[in-house]
Design a protein around this motif. Structure first.
Motif, PDB file in Angstrom:
ATOM      1  N   MET A 322      63.437  36.435  77.365  1.00 14.50           N
ATOM      2  CA  MET A 322      62.104  36.134  77.253  1.00 14.50           C
ATOM      3  C   MET A 322      61.576  35.018  78.148  1.00 14.50           C
ATOM      4  O   MET A 322      60.530  35.160  78.776  1.00 14.50           O
ATOM      5  N   VAL A 323      62.285  34.103  78.420  1.00 13.88           N
ATOM      6  CA  VAL A 323      62.205  33.000  79.386  1.00 13.88           C
ATOM      7  C   VAL A 323      62.072  33.354  80.770  1.00 13.88           C
ATOM      8  O   VAL A 323      61.253  33.163  81.648  1.00 13.88           O
ATOM      9  N   ALA A 324      63.123  34.256  81.117  1.00 12.44           N
ATOM     10  CA  ALA A 324      63.089  34.386  82.837  1.00 12.44           C
ATOM     11  C   ALA A 324      62.054  35.658  82.816  1.00 12.44           C
ATOM     12  O   ALA A 324      61.392  35.491  84.036  1.00 12.44           O
ATOM     13  N   VAL A 325      61.741  36.496  82.170  1.00  7.12           N
ATOM     14  CA  VAL A 325      60.578  37.441  82.366  1.00  7.12           C
ATOM     15  C   VAL A 325      59.356  36.686  82.553  1.00  7.12           C
ATOM     16  O   VAL A 325      58.388  36.950  83.424  1.00  7.12           O
ATOM     17  N   SER A 326      58.952  35.841  81.473  1.00 12.66           N
ATOM     18  CA  SER A 326      57.868  35.073  81.354  1.00 12.66           C
ATOM     19  C   SER A 326      57.668  34.281  82.574  1.00 12.66           C
ATOM     20  O   SER A 326      56.577  34.235  83.581  1.00 12.66           O
ATOM     21  N   PHE A 327      58.556  33.549  83.090  1.00 11.05           N
ATOM     22  CA  PHE A 327      58.672  32.657  84.355  1.00 11.05           C
ATOM     23  C   PHE A 327      58.523  33.432  85.432  1.00 11.05           C
ATOM     24  O   PHE A 327      57.883  33.087  86.202  1.00 11.05           O
ATOM     25  N   ALA A 328      59.198  34.487  85.720  1.00  8.48           N
ATOM     26  CA  ALA A 328      59.082  35.419  86.808  1.00  8.48           C
ATOM     27  C   ALA A 328      57.684  36.178  86.959  1.00  8.48           C
ATOM     28  O   ALA A 328      57.096  36.242  88.123  1.00  8.48           O
ATOM     29  N   LEU A 329      57.287  36.348  85.839  1.00  9.35           N
ATOM     30  CA  LEU A 329      55.778  36.955  85.633  1.00  9.35           C
ATOM     31  C   LEU A 329      54.768  35.940  85.975  1.00  9.35           C
ATOM     32  O   LEU A 329      53.707  36.331  87.049  1.00  9.35           O
ATOM     33  N   LEU A 330      54.912  34.895  85.647  1.00  9.08           N
ATOM     34  CA  LEU A 330      53.863  33.655  86.147  1.00  9.08           C
ATOM     35  C   LEU A 330      53.941  33.429  87.664  1.00  9.08           C
ATOM     36  O   LEU A 330      52.930  33.295  87.976  1.00  9.08           O
ATOM     37  N   VAL A 331      55.023  33.278  88.109  1.00 10.31           N
ATOM     38  CA  VAL A 331      55.432  33.070  89.472  1.00 10.31           C
ATOM     39  C   VAL A 331      54.686  34.375  90.468  1.00 10.31           C
ATOM     40  O   VAL A 331      54.061  33.914  91.380  1.00 10.31           O
ATOM     41  N   ALA A 332      54.874  35.401  89.933  1.00 13.87           N
ATOM     42  CA  ALA A 332      54.467  36.721  90.583  1.00 13.87           C
ATOM     43  C   ALA A 332      52.946  36.809  90.670  1.00 13.87           C
ATOM     44  O   ALA A 332      52.255  36.984  91.692  1.00 13.87           O
ATOM     45  N   LEU A 333      52.335  36.198  89.332  1.00 11.32           N
ATOM     46  CA  LEU A 333      50.802  35.985  89.231  1.00 11.32           C
ATOM     47  C   LEU A 333      50.353  35.202  90.256  1.00 11.32           C
ATOM     48  O   LEU A 333      49.215  35.342  90.702  1.00 11.32           O
ATOM     49  N   ALA A 337      49.690  31.732  96.097  1.00 11.68           N
ATOM     50  CA  ALA A 337      49.796  30.202  96.050  1.00 11.68           C
ATOM     51  C   ALA A 337      51.248  29.596  96.450  1.00 11.68           C
ATOM     52  O   ALA A 337      51.394  28.585  97.159  1.00 11.68           O
ATOM     53  N   VAL A 338      52.161  30.388  95.507  1.00  9.26           N
ATOM     54  CA  VAL A 338      53.662  29.786  95.526  1.00  9.26           C
ATOM     55  C   VAL A 338      53.974  30.034  97.048  1.00  9.26           C
ATOM     56  O   VAL A 338      54.636  29.006  97.785  1.00  9.26           O
ATOM     57  N   MET A 339      53.712  31.204  97.708  1.00  8.14           N
ATOM     58  CA  MET A 339      54.100  31.252  99.167  1.00  8.14           C
ATOM     59  C   MET A 339      53.452  30.418  99.897  1.00  8.14           C
ATOM     60  O   MET A 339      53.967  29.892 100.959  1.00  8.14           O
ATOM     61  N   GLY A 340      52.382  30.042  99.837  1.00  6.57           N
ATOM     62  CA  GLY A 340      51.502  29.243 100.365  1.00  6.57           C
ATOM     63  C   GLY A 340      52.074  27.705 100.681  1.00  6.57           C
ATOM     64  O   GLY A 340      51.761  27.023 101.392  1.00  6.57           O
ATOM     65  N   PHE A 341      53.073  27.356  99.558  1.00  6.18           N
ATOM     66  CA  PHE A 341      53.377  26.004  99.436  1.00  6.18           C
ATOM     67  C   PHE A 341      54.558  25.918 100.640  1.00  6.18           C
ATOM     68  O   PHE A 341      54.722  24.780 101.132  1.00  6.18           O
ATOM     69  N   PHE A 342      55.247  27.172 101.136  1.00  9.80           N
ATOM     70  CA  PHE A 342      56.202  27.094 101.956  1.00  9.80           C
ATOM     71  C   PHE A 342      55.908  27.343 103.402  1.00  9.80           C
ATOM     72  O   PHE A 342      56.281  26.759 104.437  1.00  9.80           O
ATOM     73  N   SER A 343      54.756  28.104 103.438  1.00  3.19           N
ATOM     74  CA  SER A 343      54.303  28.592 104.898  1.00  3.19           C
ATOM     75  C   SER A 343      52.586  28.937 104.755  1.00  3.19           C
ATOM     76  O   SER A 343      52.114  29.222 104.101  1.00  3.19           O
ATOM     77  N   ASP A 344      52.279  28.798 106.050  1.00  7.47           N
ATOM     78  CA  ASP A 344      50.759  28.815 106.280  1.00  7.47           C
ATOM     79  C   ASP A 344      50.895  30.300 107.209  1.00  7.47           C
ATOM     80  O   ASP A 344      49.448  30.881 107.076  1.00  7.47           O
ATOM     81  N   ALA A 353      54.595  37.410  98.528  1.00 10.22           N
ATOM     82  CA  ALA A 353      53.979  37.750  97.333  1.00 10.22           C
ATOM     83  C   ALA A 353      54.080  39.087  96.641  1.00 10.22           C
ATOM     84  O   ALA A 353      53.870  39.386  95.511  1.00 10.22           O
ATOM     85  N   ARG A 354      54.251  40.037  97.703  1.00 12.25           N
ATOM     86  CA  ARG A 354      54.782  41.543  97.020  1.00 12.25           C
ATOM     87  C   ARG A 354      56.278  41.362  96.510  1.00 12.25           C
ATOM     88  O   ARG A 354      56.580  41.943  95.667  1.00 12.25           O
ATOM     89  N   LEU A 355      57.056  40.844  97.303  1.00 12.49           N
ATOM     90  CA  LEU A 355      58.458  40.621  96.780  1.00 12.49           C
ATOM     91  C   LEU A 355      58.623  39.970  95.753  1.00 12.49           C
ATOM     92  O   LEU A 355      59.496  40.224  94.689  1.00 12.49           O
ATOM     93  N   LEU A 356      57.844  39.024  95.256  1.00 15.64           N
ATOM     94  CA  LEU A 356      57.870  38.397  93.598  1.00 15.64           C
ATOM     95  C   LEU A 356      57.576  39.349  92.780  1.00 15.64           C
ATOM     96  O   LEU A 356      58.294  39.041  91.521  1.00 15.64           O
ATOM     97  N   TRP A 357      56.928  40.525  92.884  1.00 15.60           N
ATOM     98  CA  TRP A 357      56.979  41.508  91.792  1.00 15.60           C
ATOM     99  C   TRP A 357      58.244  42.355  91.686  1.00 15.60           C
ATOM    100  O   TRP A 357      58.722  42.687  90.779  1.00 15.60           O
TER     101      TRP A 357
END
Length: 465
Positions: A322-333, A337-344, A353-357
């Motif tokens: 439950m925790v892992a799927v919820s967290f992974a889904l949130l990050v994928a959504l 923005a998450v990838m933008g934190f690391f690179s421009d 962003a596609r790989l996060l799915w």
């Protein structure tokens, strides 16, 4: 003082300090990467390469830590404080000699090890002295890792969390001035970080000795640090060797796949690096639940409560999924923005962003592995995960990564599909092993063993072999 016999542990009370400890460790690691990058890209690269070498030895140290932890939980479950103390003391010498051997190998072989990692020549001048210092640190790190595992086995996970916080505060407090040459100190760069790491590990060792005395009523004797006890070491290695073997196999297969990605070019390699950082934070919850499961199940097996162990693993698996799927889904959504934190770079952001799915599919399989494998190990069923793991990691993981990512040209997407297939294959095998009770014979054997040892203890209560 009487030997410490903790109350029966509960999963949440064990797990949340372990999760906090791992989050702290990961955050401090990112901080030092950021700090070295402020010095120069070359310094950051040398820091990263040297730490990859260290990771191998950290995995080897788990041989003693994991083995001791599982055996201690079983003795504590059987209410045999003397047996638990015997294993605790025996783990010290095993860890010390392992740390000394690792320190000699790294300190004397720093340059060959760096060349083995294909380290560019321009990084050698900074990476080699740093790695030599880290080699010295390994002797203390082996002891700290093992003493922490023992404390967790006794259920004192909050204490190890607080101690870890103090250790990292010491490392940052000493490292910052030495890295940048504050307060008139020489600008030491990576050497400064190495000095800070040694100082923090020495401080931590002193705190662990104090905690063992305060919490466990165990005061290490001089002989405990160097005398190898064969019988106790055999019990530790029975669990620890397969556990370390599994981790070494995983690290080796991971390195092979990394070489595939490196051959795809700088852009996929950078994306892959950022993805690994992101997914590490996602998996921390499952990792903590897995370690907590190992401790609680070990106590149940020692007490002969096999039904409780079965229910605990199933409960932990439900929570972990439950925790892992919820967290992974949130990050994928929030992928862009998450990838933008690391690179421009828009290509890296789009690819990540596609790989996060794919990670949303991968994480449930990884949760099965992290939770159920630790449960199996706690019952004494330590060899089955290794045999299945080696098959899946190399045939499914490495094989599919080459087929999809390299041969068919799917690139990074194919590599991460291979990761997901490997995690699900191993997860399905681990769950089947648990579901169809393949672990029960090992659990009964472990219970009989600690019960027989407790009978000996009742006859000779003051003897710690």
């Amino acid at each position: 003082m009487p030997r410490a016999l903790p109350p029966r542990p509960r999963l949440f009370q064990i797990t949340w300090p372990i999760l906090s400890e791992h989050l702290l460790h990961a955050s401090v690691g990112l901080l030092f990467i950021w700090l070295t990058a402020r010095v120069s890209d070359a310094t950051a690269a040398a820091f990263g390469i040297s730490n990859q070498i260290m990771m191998f030895f950290m995995i080897v140290f788990r041989l003693v830590g994991v083995g001791a932890s599982v055996v201690i939980t079983q003795y504590l479950g059987a209410r045999d404080g003397v047996g638990a103390e015997r294993i605790s003391r025996a783990s010290l010498a095993a860890a010390w000699w392992m740390g000394v051997i690792a320190a000699v190998i790294v300190a004397l072989g720093a340059r060959p090890l760096l060349r083995l990692m294909d380290t560019p020549e321009e990084l050698m001048s900074s990476a080699q002295p740093y790695l030599v210092i880290l080699g010295v640190m390994l002797a203390f790190e082996a002891l700290n890792t093992t003493m922490a595992s023992v404390l967790r086995a006794y259920t004192f996970t909050r204490d190890t969390m607080r101690l870890m916080l103090c250790m990292h505060i010491v490392a940052v407090s000493i490292g910052l001035p030495l890295i940048f040459g504050w307060w008139g100190l020489p600008r030491a760069g990576l050497v400064g970080i190495g000095v800070a790491f040694i100082a923090s590990r020495l401080a931590a060792l002193g705190m662990y000795v104090w905690l063992w005395r305060r919490r466990l009523s165990i005061v290490p004797r001089l002989t405990d640090w160097w005398r190898v006890r064969r019988q106790s070491l055999g019990e530790i290695l029975h669990i620890g060797l397969p556990g370390a073997g599994e981790q070494i196999a995983y690290r080796t297969s991971f390195t092979i796949i990394l070489s595939f990605v490196a051959g795809m070019g700088a852009l996929p390699l950078a994306t892959h690096t950022y993805m690994l950082q992101i997914t590490y934070f996602i998996l921390l919850s499952s990792l903590a639940i897995g370690f907590g499961t190992e401790i609680v199940v070990g106590h149940h097996i020692g007490a002969g409560q096999l039904g409780d162990a079965d229910r605990l693993v199933r409960k932990a698996l439900r929570i972990g999924l439950m925790v892992a799927v919820s967290f992974a889904l949130l990050v994928a959504l929030c992928g862009r923005a998450v990838m933008g934190f690391f690179s421009d770079d828009p290509h890296i952001i789009d690819m990540g962003a596609r790989l996060l799915w794919v990670v949303v599919v991968l994480e449930p399989g990884r949760t099965f592995n992290l939770v159920v494998i630790n449960g199996l190990r706690a019952t004494g069923d330590a060899r089955f995960p290794v045999a299945c793991g080696v098959f899946s990691m190399y045939i499914v993981g490495v094989g599919l990564a080459w087929l999809l990512g390299v041969h068919l040209g799917w690139g990074l997407f194919g590599v991460w599909l291979a990761f997901a297939a490997d995690e699900w294959t191993r997860g399905a095998m681990m769950y089947s092993r648990w579901r169809w009770l393949g672990w029960v014979k090992h659990a009964r054997r472990a219970h009989r063993k600690v019960r027989a040892q407790r009978a000996v203890t009742l006859v000779q209560p003051d003897v710690v072999a």
